[in-house]
Design a protein around this motif. Sequence first.
Motif, PDB file in Angstrom:
ATOM      1  N   HIS A  90       0.789  -1.227   0.000  1.00 19.94           N
ATOM      2  CA  HIS A  90       0.000   0.000   0.000  1.00 19.94           C
ATOM      3  C   HIS A  90       0.821   1.276   0.000  1.00 19.94           C
ATOM      4  O   HIS A  90       0.489   2.239   0.676  1.00 19.94           O
ATOM      5  N   GLN A 150      -8.164   2.297   4.509  1.00 23.25           N
ATOM      6  CA  GLN A 150      -8.933   1.338   3.723  1.00 23.25           C
ATOM      7  C   GLN A 150      -9.624   0.301   4.598  1.00 23.25           C
ATOM      8  O   GLN A 150     -10.496  -0.419   4.137  1.00 23.25           O
ATOM      9  N   ARG A 210     -13.912   7.550   3.368  1.00 19.20           N
ATOM     10  CA  ARG A 210     -12.927   7.055   4.336  1.00 19.20           C
ATOM     11  C   ARG A 210     -12.729   8.026   5.489  1.00 19.20           C
ATOM     12  O   ARG A 210     -12.504   7.616   6.627  1.00 19.20           O
TER      13      ARG A 210
END
Length: 213
Positions: A90, A150, A210
């Motif tokens: 990520h 996430q 988010r």
Amino acid sequence: PIHAAAVEPSQATAPAAPRLSIGTLFDAALVAEERGAFSDLYDEVTVVLESHEVPLATLRCLRLKAEEMIDSHVVQLAAMPAIEGHSEEHVLFGVHQDCEAAIKVVPQSRSLFSLFGLFQMCHRKIYGNLSALGLFLSCPLYSPQLAVLQNFSIFTTIPDKEKDAAIFSGIFALSWWCELLNCFGAPPVASADLESLRARVRDVAGMLDRLEL
């Protein structure tokens, strides 16, 4: 006598008022950056460029200075394994196509947005369009901190300091994408940029979700 050569008051020339040039504004903004204080002077320079005729040489000089400072936020993907703190998971966010570089997220820093606004304004004035800058629109973001946004279950387990870093990174990402949309979404829109613009709109919507954590 000495006073005989004096100019009559009616003939005297009043001292000219000091003029604040574009270069002076830019230099003042640089000083503010070096002292760790954000300044809106980059935005002020951009406003002047929008509303005044500026010599081409000045535009080229300002564009080059802004580009050099923006480059400090650019990470070449081939060099990523050598970057301190690099993580295999990520590290990239907002990848929609093959690219060679990414924008490094610097939480709580706003200077990139104003610098890019100045950079693209100079470029538009010099070349008449932004076709050569489309790579900025497709560049992903480099920020391991964004990964935790996430997954809510991961977010709730990390220390508060890391939570803050993740949230500020998310705000940075959101602000950067909005800057790109404002820049490249203004008509006329280049057909080559349409898909990237749609992708960035989706990114903005996703990041807003988010940040409701």
